[in-house]
Design a protein around this motif. Sequence first.
Motif, PDB file in Angstrom:
ATOM      1  N   GLY A 222       0.820  -1.210   0.000  1.00  0.00           N
ATOM      2  CA  GLY A 222       0.000   0.000   0.000  1.00  0.00           C
ATOM      3  C   GLY A 222       0.850   1.256   0.000  1.00  0.00           C
ATOM      4  O   GLY A 222       0.636   2.175  -0.804  1.00  0.00           O
ATOM      5  N   GLY A 223       1.826   1.300   0.897  1.00  0.00           N
ATOM      6  CA  GLY A 223       2.712   2.459   0.961  1.00  0.00           C
ATOM      7  C   GLY A 223       3.572   2.598  -0.281  1.00  0.00           C
ATOM      8  O   GLY A 223       3.788   3.709  -0.784  1.00  0.00           O
ATOM      9  N   LEU A 224       4.060   1.479  -0.806  1.00  0.00           N
ATOM     10  CA  LEU A 224       4.881   1.513  -2.015  1.00  0.00           C
ATOM     11  C   LEU A 224       4.092   2.023  -3.216  1.00  0.00           C
ATOM     12  O   LEU A 224       4.611   2.786  -4.037  1.00  0.00           O
ATOM     13  CB  LEU A 224       5.428   0.110  -2.313  1.00  0.00           C
ATOM     14  CG  LEU A 224       6.469  -0.435  -1.334  1.00  0.00           C
ATOM     15  CD1 LEU A 224       6.789  -1.886  -1.656  1.00  0.00           C
ATOM     16  CD2 LEU A 224       7.743   0.418  -1.369  1.00  0.00           C
ATOM     17  N   SER A 225       2.820   1.612  -3.314  1.00  0.00           N
ATOM     18  CA  SER A 225       2.003   2.039  -4.455  1.00  0.00           C
ATOM     19  C   SER A 225       1.722   3.541  -4.403  1.00  0.00           C
ATOM     20  O   SER A 225       1.691   4.210  -5.436  1.00  0.00           O
ATOM     21  CB  SER A 225       0.692   1.254  -4.489  1.00  0.00           C
ATOM     22  OG  SER A 225      -0.120   1.549  -3.361  1.00  0.00           O
ATOM     23  N   ARG A 226       1.519   4.063  -3.211  1.00  0.00           N
ATOM     24  CA  ARG A 226       1.279   5.501  -3.085  1.00  0.00           C
ATOM     25  C   ARG A 226       2.532   6.305  -3.426  1.00  0.00           C
ATOM     26  O   ARG A 226       2.440   7.419  -3.952  1.00  0.00           O
ATOM     27  CB  ARG A 226       0.803   5.838  -1.665  1.00  0.00           C
ATOM     28  CG  ARG A 226      -0.631   5.403  -1.386  1.00  0.00           C
ATOM     29  CD  ARG A 226      -1.117   5.968  -0.062  1.00  0.00           C
ATOM     30  NE  ARG A 226      -0.421   5.379   1.068  1.00  0.00           N
ATOM     31  CZ  ARG A 226      -0.801   4.272   1.695  1.00  0.00           C
ATOM     32  NH1 ARG A 226      -1.876   3.628   1.282  1.00  0.00           N
ATOM     33  NH2 ARG A 226      -0.118   3.811   2.734  1.00  0.00           N
ATOM     34  N   LYS A 227       3.692   5.743  -3.150  1.00  0.00           N
ATOM     35  CA  LYS A 227       4.947   6.460  -3.385  1.00  0.00           C
ATOM     36  C   LYS A 227       5.417   6.356  -4.829  1.00  0.00           C
ATOM     37  O   LYS A 227       5.901   7.350  -5.412  1.00  0.00           O
ATOM     38  CB  LYS A 227       6.020   5.918  -2.435  1.00  0.00           C
ATOM     39  CG  LYS A 227       7.329   6.685  -2.506  1.00  0.00           C
ATOM     40  CD  LYS A 227       8.304   6.184  -1.449  1.00  0.00           C
ATOM     41  CE  LYS A 227       9.610   6.996  -1.479  1.00  0.00           C
ATOM     42  NZ  LYS A 227      10.564   6.522  -0.437  1.00  0.00           N
ATOM     43  N   TYR A 228       5.278   5.160  -5.431  1.00  0.00           N
ATOM     44  CA  TYR A 228       5.873   4.929  -6.747  1.00  0.00           C
ATOM     45  C   TYR A 228       4.853   4.722  -7.868  1.00  0.00           C
ATOM     46  O   TYR A 228       5.205   4.867  -9.041  1.00  0.00           O
ATOM     47  CB  TYR A 228       6.806   3.713  -6.695  1.00  0.00           C
ATOM     48  CG  TYR A 228       7.966   3.892  -5.747  1.00  0.00           C
ATOM     49  CD1 TYR A 228       9.030   4.730  -6.074  1.00  0.00           C
ATOM     50  CD2 TYR A 228       7.998   3.225  -4.531  1.00  0.00           C
ATOM     51  CE1 TYR A 228      10.099   4.890  -5.215  1.00  0.00           C
ATOM     52  CE2 TYR A 228       9.066   3.387  -3.650  1.00  0.00           C
ATOM     53  CZ  TYR A 228      10.113   4.212  -3.995  1.00  0.00           C
ATOM     54  OH  TYR A 228      11.161   4.391  -3.142  1.00  0.00           O
TER      55      TYR A 228
END
Length: 341
Positions: A222-228
């Motif tokens: 979830g955090g990775l998708s929001r960042k990248y």
Amino acid sequence: MTFPTNFFVRGKSTFQVVRWSALFTRLFYAFLIPLPILFPAQVQIWTIIVITLIMNIPGTIAAVMGNAFLAEGIPMEWRGQIIGIRNALLAATSMITSFIVGQVLKVFPFETGYMVVFGLGWLGSMLSAYHLFKVKVVTPQTSSQSSQAQKPSWREIIRPDVFSGSFRNVLLVMFFFHVAVFLPNPIFPLYQVNELKLTDETIGFGTSLFWILYFLTSTQVGGLSRKYGFKTLTGAGTIIASFATLIFTFSYQVWIYIITQIVSGIGWAIIGGGLVNYVLVNVPPDDRPSYLAWFNLAVNFAVLICGLVAPLITANLGLFGSMILAVLVRFLAGIAILRWG
């Protein structure tokens, strides 16, 4: 059935289509349970083929509309988080199920164990179908296209404009990605036994380690998708998976094989969090069935191509050469997603 799905679902609720098509598909698994005690081996083979052909009629509808179900049921800003949690739960249940199945097959003779395992699988599929009906629809969603009584033209069914538009690049890289995924799959079991000489104990431990890393990484998607973003996740995950395949090719020592499973678990978790969402963000919300039908066709065509060419490649290049080719194809697929997707 892929292209006609778009016409069949016009004017119908996506949620209802997915619920009933999934239920009808999974009902057919019940017919597979008693096969060992009903028919001889040759008849069982043809019975399985017939059942598979029939169940894939509603199954194709469920596959095409399943992603639309996800898109309509989960707001865009929550999709990365939800998909990550779903994949983490998938990893946990896969580990638990693998352990239970292994114990069942140890305790019971083959025919009895087969029926117990398939019975448990059918029960699980019925429970998941039941929970599809429990999903609450805040605002009922239907296709923007009204149902038409007249016979549709071939353009209305096939929708060639989907491929001629901006979605074409997504379809092409997704076709290439799935070729890269499925091409080496028949080779892996042969290579790890015949070439790497891995024992069942080592393979079992490695598989468990894969799912542990898949679980841990999925909780961070979830955090990775929001960042990248989803495209970057899909492409980067594919490149990581290609490196895992390279390490696997040279896993002549157990510790190298362990590294393979660690890298592979991370890579495939990242792919799992990005892939579906990457496709969905490129699909118009008011025309999902048509676009997802083309996506489903690209996936199935990739599977068909791989099934035809994988034996020829192995026969000509050998197991080691085929694995090196698989590494190259997977690496190029990741680059293609990042560059042209």
